[in-house]
Design a protein around this motif. Structure first.
Motif, PDB file in Angstrom:
ATOM      1  N   GLY A 100       0.810  -1.214   0.000  1.00 29.58           N
ATOM      2  CA  GLY A 100       0.000   0.000   0.000  1.00 29.58           C
ATOM      3  C   GLY A 100       0.837   1.255   0.000  1.00 29.58           C
ATOM      4  O   GLY A 100       0.537   2.223  -0.703  1.00 29.58           O
ATOM      5  N   PHE A 101       1.914   1.245   0.780  1.00 36.69           N
ATOM      6  CA  PHE A 101       2.784   2.420   0.846  1.00 36.69           C
ATOM      7  C   PHE A 101       3.408   2.716  -0.516  1.00 36.69           C
ATOM      8  O   PHE A 101       3.424   3.862  -0.967  1.00 36.69           O
ATOM      9  CB  PHE A 101       3.885   2.224   1.888  1.00 36.69           C
ATOM     10  N   PHE A 102       3.932   1.693  -1.173  1.00 32.70           N
ATOM     11  CA  PHE A 102       4.610   1.931  -2.445  1.00 32.70           C
ATOM     12  C   PHE A 102       3.655   2.230  -3.587  1.00 32.70           C
ATOM     13  O   PHE A 102       4.060   2.806  -4.595  1.00 32.70           O
ATOM     14  CB  PHE A 102       5.534   0.759  -2.790  1.00 32.70           C
ATOM     15  N   ARG A 103       2.390   1.891  -3.416  1.00 32.05           N
ATOM     16  CA  ARG A 103       1.390   2.223  -4.433  1.00 32.05           C
ATOM     17  C   ARG A 103       0.629   3.497  -4.096  1.00 32.05           C
ATOM     18  O   ARG A 103      -0.153   3.994  -4.913  1.00 32.05           O
ATOM     19  CB  ARG A 103       0.397   1.077  -4.581  1.00 32.05           C
ATOM     20  N   HIS A 104       0.865   4.016  -2.904  1.00 35.28           N
ATOM     21  CA  HIS A 104       0.157   5.205  -2.424  1.00 35.28           C
ATOM     22  C   HIS A 104       0.304   6.361  -3.410  1.00 35.28           C
ATOM     23  O   HIS A 104       1.385   6.661  -3.876  1.00 35.28           O
ATOM     24  CB  HIS A 104       0.719   5.615  -1.051  1.00 35.28           C
ATOM     25  N   SER A 105      -0.781   6.990  -3.697  1.00 39.19           N
ATOM     26  CA  SER A 105      -0.888   8.184  -4.549  1.00 39.19           C
ATOM     27  C   SER A 105      -0.453   7.954  -5.997  1.00 39.19           C
ATOM     28  O   SER A 105      -0.213   8.905  -6.722  1.00 39.19           O
ATOM     29  CB  SER A 105      -0.121   9.372  -3.941  1.00 39.19           C
ATOM     30  N   LEU A 106      -0.365   6.701  -6.419  1.00 38.55           N
ATOM     31  CA  LEU A 106      -0.067   6.417  -7.819  1.00 38.55           C
ATOM     32  C   LEU A 106      -1.377   6.106  -8.531  1.00 38.55           C
ATOM     33  O   LEU A 106      -2.238   5.419  -7.988  1.00 38.55           O
ATOM     34  CB  LEU A 106       0.892   5.234  -7.947  1.00 38.55           C
ATOM     35  N   PRO A 107      -1.522   6.594  -9.757  1.00 35.82           N
ATOM     36  CA  PRO A 107      -2.767   6.319 -10.483  1.00 35.82           C
ATOM     37  C   PRO A 107      -2.890   4.838 -10.837  1.00 35.82           C
ATOM     38  O   PRO A 107      -1.885   4.135 -10.963  1.00 35.82           O
ATOM     39  CB  PRO A 107      -2.638   7.184 -11.746  1.00 35.82           C
ATOM     40  N   ALA A 108      -4.120   4.392 -10.999  1.00 28.12           N
ATOM     41  CA  ALA A 108      -4.359   3.007 -11.418  1.00 28.12           C
ATOM     42  C   ALA A 108      -3.635   2.766 -12.747  1.00 28.12           C
ATOM     43  O   ALA A 108      -3.621   3.624 -13.624  1.00 28.12           O
ATOM     44  CB  ALA A 108      -5.851   2.760 -11.555  1.00 28.12           C
TER      45      ALA A 108
END
Length: 131
Positions: A100-108
């Protein structure tokens, strides 16, 4: 604290040079945690000894300084890891939390696009292969 705020706060601390994330392998298990970046050294004794030699730290204070560092854990190894985590009240992070942290605020679709770009780069004529 919501995960969104937690992720943003840690991200800011990392980019401002205060914290790091580390992965530890201890007795066959992986542990993920975030802490102040100076705590991720294996053995602080040589550094503190150099402070004494340069006159930055008084010899009489050397042992006290070691005791205060990282919650009383100057050498980080398999035997001292649990004491380090406990003495510093560190939260062990799960794989799901890290994801979740590394995907945080990244677009789908971000990682799909990144993978496609890397694949194109890798197959381009100018790509240097390292054996």
């Amino acid at each position: 604290m919501s995960l969104d705020i937690e992720f943003s706060s840690l991200q800011a601390d990392i980019f401002e040079g205060r914290k790091d994330i580390s992965v530890f392998l201890v007795k066959g298990r992986f542990y993920y945690l975030a802490d102040d970046k100076e705590n991720f050294c294996i053995d602080v004794r040589p550094e503190y000894r150099s402070y004494v030699e340069r006159g930055v730290l008084q010899e009489e204070l050397y042992d006290a300084a070691l005791f205060q560092f990282r919650g009383g854990v100057p050498v980080l190894n398999c035997e001292t890891f649990e004491v380090y985590v406990k003495n510093n009240n560190l939260a062990l992070l799960s794989v799901e939390w890290m994801r979740g942290f590394f995907r945080h605020s990244l677009p789908a679709g971000y990682f799909s696009q990144l993978y496609r770009k890397l694949r194109i780069l890798r197959t381009s004529p100018g790509y240097a292969k390292i054996a």
